[in-house]
Every structure is written in structure tokens, then in C-alpha cells.
Design a protein around this motif. Sequence first.
Motif, PDB file in Angstrom:
ATOM      1  N   LYS A  62     -54.192   8.273  44.856  1.00  0.00           N
ATOM      2  CA  LYS A  62     -53.819   9.429  45.676  1.00  0.00           C
ATOM      3  C   LYS A  62     -52.337   9.739  45.458  1.00  0.00           C
ATOM      4  N   VAL A  63     -52.056  11.021  45.266  1.00  0.00           N
ATOM      5  CA  VAL A  63     -50.679  11.479  45.032  1.00  0.00           C
ATOM      6  C   VAL A  63     -50.294  12.433  46.149  1.00  0.00           C
ATOM      7  N   ASN A  64     -49.124  12.187  46.746  1.00  0.00           N
ATOM      8  CA  ASN A  64     -48.619  13.038  47.825  1.00  0.00           C
ATOM      9  C   ASN A  64     -48.009  14.302  47.213  1.00  0.00           C
ATOM     10  N   MET A  65     -48.479  15.449  47.660  1.00  0.00           N
ATOM     11  CA  MET A  65     -48.002  16.725  47.145  1.00  0.00           C
ATOM     12  C   MET A  65     -46.940  17.368  48.037  1.00  0.00           C
ATOM     13  N   GLN A  66     -46.484  16.673  49.068  1.00  0.00           N
ATOM     14  CA  GLN A  66     -45.455  17.223  49.958  1.00  0.00           C
ATOM     15  C   GLN A  66     -44.085  17.196  49.280  1.00  0.00           C
ATOM     16  N   ILE A  67     -43.164  17.976  49.857  1.00  0.00           N
ATOM     17  CA  ILE A  67     -41.786  17.971  49.362  1.00  0.00           C
ATOM     18  C   ILE A  67     -41.126  16.664  49.793  1.00  0.00           C
ATOM     19  N   VAL A  68     -40.538  15.989  48.835  1.00  0.00           N
ATOM     20  CA  VAL A  68     -39.909  14.690  49.076  1.00  0.00           C
ATOM     21  C   VAL A  68     -38.406  14.898  49.180  1.00  0.00           C
ATOM     22  N   THR A  69     -37.798  14.322  50.215  1.00  0.00           N
ATOM     23  CA  THR A  69     -36.344  14.350  50.394  1.00  0.00           C
ATOM     24  C   THR A  69     -35.783  13.034  49.889  1.00  0.00           C
ATOM     25  N   LEU A  70     -35.041  13.112  48.804  1.00  0.00           N
ATOM     26  CA  LEU A  70     -34.523  11.912  48.155  1.00  0.00           C
ATOM     27  C   LEU A  70     -33.004  11.925  48.221  1.00  0.00           C
ATOM     28  N   PRO A  71     -32.404  11.044  49.014  1.00  0.00           N
ATOM     29  CA  PRO A  71     -30.925  10.989  49.050  1.00  0.00           C
ATOM     30  C   PRO A  71     -30.383  10.307  47.811  1.00  0.00           C
ATOM     31  N   ILE A  72     -29.296  10.837  47.301  1.00  0.00           N
ATOM     32  CA  ILE A  72     -28.616  10.264  46.141  1.00  0.00           C
ATOM     33  C   ILE A  72     -27.456   9.411  46.646  1.00  0.00           C
ATOM     34  N   PRO A  73     -27.370   8.163  46.273  1.00  0.00           N
ATOM     35  CA  PRO A  73     -26.240   7.333  46.713  1.00  0.00           C
ATOM     36  C   PRO A  73     -24.909   7.920  46.266  1.00  0.00           C
ATOM     37  N   ALA A  74     -23.859   7.613  47.044  1.00  0.00           N
ATOM     38  CA  ALA A  74     -22.524   8.135  46.721  1.00  0.00           C
ATOM     39  C   ALA A  74     -22.075   7.635  45.365  1.00  0.00           C
ATOM     40  N   GLN A  75     -21.629   8.576  44.532  1.00  0.00           N
ATOM     41  CA  GLN A  75     -21.171   8.266  43.188  1.00  0.00           C
ATOM     42  C   GLN A  75     -19.663   8.508  43.111  1.00  0.00           C
ATOM     43  N   GLU A  76     -18.952   7.551  42.562  1.00  0.00           N
ATOM     44  CA  GLU A  76     -17.503   7.650  42.413  1.00  0.00           C
ATOM     45  C   GLU A  76     -17.175   8.056  40.982  1.00  0.00           C
ATOM     46  N   GLY A  77     -16.328   9.048  40.860  1.00  0.00           N
ATOM     47  CA  GLY A  77     -15.968   9.540  39.544  1.00  0.00           C
ATOM     48  C   GLY A  77     -14.597  10.192  39.555  1.00  0.00           C
ATOM     49  N   ILE A  78     -14.142  10.599  38.390  1.00  0.00           N
ATOM     50  CA  ILE A  78     -12.846  11.251  38.214  1.00  0.00           C
ATOM     51  C   ILE A  78     -13.095  12.683  37.780  1.00  0.00           C
ATOM     52  N   THR A  79     -12.526  13.609  38.496  1.00  0.00           N
ATOM     53  CA  THR A  79     -12.711  15.019  38.185  1.00  0.00           C
ATOM     54  C   THR A  79     -11.923  15.408  36.939  1.00  0.00           C
ATOM     55  N   ARG A  80     -12.076  16.644  36.544  1.00  0.00           N
ATOM     56  CA  ARG A  80     -11.399  17.122  35.341  1.00  0.00           C
ATOM     57  C   ARG A  80      -9.892  17.175  35.529  1.00  0.00           C
ATOM     58  N   ASP A  81      -9.409  17.347  36.777  1.00  0.00           N
ATOM     59  CA  ASP A  81      -7.973  17.334  37.048  1.00  0.00           C
ATOM     60  C   ASP A  81      -7.488  15.969  37.523  1.00  0.00           C
ATOM     61  N   ASN A  82      -8.209  14.880  37.141  1.00  0.00           N
ATOM     62  CA  ASN A  82      -7.782  13.493  37.330  1.00  0.00           C
ATOM     63  C   ASN A  82      -7.614  13.124  38.802  1.00  0.00           C
ATOM     64  N   VAL A  83      -8.620  13.432  39.584  1.00  0.00           N
ATOM     65  CA  VAL A  83      -8.645  13.044  40.995  1.00  0.00           C
ATOM     66  C   VAL A  83      -9.892  12.196  41.226  1.00  0.00           C
ATOM     67  N   THR A  84      -9.720  11.023  41.822  1.00  0.00           N
ATOM     68  CA  THR A  84     -10.841  10.127  42.083  1.00  0.00           C
ATOM     69  C   THR A  84     -11.540  10.552  43.378  1.00  0.00           C
ATOM     70  N   VAL A  85     -12.839  10.802  43.302  1.00  0.00           N
ATOM     71  CA  VAL A  85     -13.605  11.253  44.454  1.00  0.00           C
ATOM     72  C   VAL A  85     -14.922  10.485  44.519  1.00  0.00           C
ATOM     73  N   ARG A  86     -15.507  10.494  45.705  1.00  0.00           N
ATOM     74  CA  ARG A  86     -16.845   9.938  45.932  1.00  0.00           C
ATOM     75  C   ARG A  86     -17.728  11.063  46.471  1.00  0.00           C
ATOM     76  N   VAL A  87     -18.825  11.313  45.774  1.00  0.00           N
ATOM     77  CA  VAL A  87     -19.696  12.439  46.108  1.00  0.00           C
ATOM     78  C   VAL A  87     -21.110  11.917  46.302  1.00  0.00           C
ATOM     79  N   ASP A  88     -21.744  12.340  47.377  1.00  0.00           N
ATOM     80  CA  ASP A  88     -23.157  12.040  47.582  1.00  0.00           C
ATOM     81  C   ASP A  88     -23.916  13.343  47.771  1.00  0.00           C
TER      82      ASP A  88
END
Length: 328
Positions: A62-88
Motif C-alpha cells: 500500500k502506498v500513501n498518496m497524500q501530500i507529505v510534509t518533509l522538514p529539511i534539517p538545518a544546513q550550514e553553508g557559506i554564501t556567495r558574499d562569504n557569510v556563514t549561515v544556517r538555513v532550514d
Amino acid sequence: MVQELVGAIVALFCVALVYTGMAARVIKQYERGVLFRLGRVADDVRPPGFTLIIPFVDRLAKVNMQIVTLPIPAQEGITRDNVTVRVDAVVYFRVVDATSALVKVEDYKFAVSQMAQTSLRSIIGKSDLDDLLSNREKLNQGLELMIDSPAVGWGIQVDRVEIKDVSLPDTMKRSMARQAEADRERRARIINADAELQASKKLAEAAQQMSGTPAALQLRLLQTVMAVSAEKNSTLVLPIPVELLHFLERGNRGDAPADDARPERDREPRQKPDQSPTEIAPQEISPREFASNGDRAPGPDVNGAPAPDLEIGRQTLAPNPGGGPRPD
């Protein structure tokens, strides 16, 4: 014989009942059933409702056909203007092809989660800090496109991707706060300067209008005094406009005679055009013009007798009818 027949019927009925219990399946409205018969996809996707399978031969997934809400864990990265941020972020997706979701990918939820994290890191590296803070709609569309491209082959459709929060370092927060404060102060000064400019133009127009009627300035002064006195102040400062002084000065000049109003004795001798400086005789001063108390001395009496001597301080001056130089 009859007893054996009845026992056989009861046994068959029990077996049929057990078989039906093992073969019966119920699929809910928001689910779809994929039948695997001996490891292969047998028929089409089973619709919602009651269905039967062959026990020990078929397996119904059986496969659930409902819309699934999937949270993305916070990802830490460096933007193009060299600023460290955490985005979820959060991903909304649903299964559109149950067979592909089960056959083409082992765990479609885990696959979508990993793809979303990778795409989010890529978006952070390609974007500026200002875009992450103010232009999120464009980033959401780009992130949705990056996740949806491989997910289409898995029978999954990504409906929406939203960036929830962007965490900044404390130093960057303080810098942005100072920048915002400076920008607001700049706009406040510009607005204040613009208001001063408009007010100066209106005051110039009012001054030009009042210059034709000096009485209007006096009325304006009285209005100001009335406004100040309405506050029940104990001290009232009444300014005298410079224009009012000029008006009074012009009035005094208009009333003064055109000729010199000084006494004859205070006037300086004038030189005629055809008269040399040596020909100008000093003005004779009558002795009766002096008095000990500063007033004019009395003139000769009725009979024409000369006036008595005048005493100024300690010196006695005798009358000099001839007008010549006095002896010391």
C-alpha cells in the motif's frame, strides 16, 4: 456416513473462512495497492476498497498518496558574499505513480530528504545574503526545480519548497542593525531637510506678501503674542521685528524738514564756489548768547542800553560791539 459428510463440510467451510481471511485486503481512500505476484508486478494498481489476493503467492503493498510534509534539517553553508549561515526548509511532495515509487527507488522519503539537503546547500552557495533574507520566493522556485527534476522519475511530484529560517552569526546581526540604524537616520535627515526647504519657500512667500502691507506683520505679531499668552506663562517675551523699526524710521524721515534743522550757531560755514578758503570769515558769536546757566543771556533793555557783562565760570566777558578780537 452422514457424520463424516457433515464433518467434511464443516472442515471445508473453516478452510474457506481461513483462506478468505488471509486473502482479503482493504485499501483506504488515500492509498493505492501495488500487487506483487511471485515478485513481479502483477496487475494494475488496486483502487481503494475491498480486494482479494492469493495467499502465499501475492503480496500487496500500500502506498500513501497524500501530500507529505518533509522538514529539511538545518544546513550550514557559506554564501556567495562569504557569510556563514544556517538555513532550514520544508518540502511538500506527493506520490503520483505508486508503482514507480516502490520499484524505482528503495525509500522515496529518504531519497527526497537527501536530495533536498543537497539542493539546499547548493542554493546557499549560489546566493547572496540579501537574497536569502529578502528574495526568498525566487530561491524557493529554484530549490523546487532542483528537487523536482530527479524526483519525477521516481513517480513523485514536489508541490512546494519553503525556506523557513536563516540563522546569522551575532556579529553579522550587530552589523546589520547598525546599517539599518544608519539608513533610517539618513532618511530622517533627508525628510527633515526637505521639510525645512518647503517651509523656507512658504515663509519667503509669506514675507513677500507681507512686505506690501506692513500692518500685516503687526497683526501676525499680535497673533503670536496671543498664542503664547494662552499657555498661562508668567513671562512673556515680546520681540520687536526689524521691519517695524524700519517702518518707523521711514516715517521719521518723512516728517523731518528737507533743510538742515540744526541751529544757526551749530551749522558749519559753507564755502561758495567762487570763494577761497581764506575769504571765509569766522562766524561772530554774540556775547548775549552765553549765559552762566547755559541759557541765552538777556538782550539790551528797552532804552537800548548795552547788556551787562556775562560771567562764565570765573571769566568775565565784556560786550564787544565791534565784533573784533577780544583782548586777553
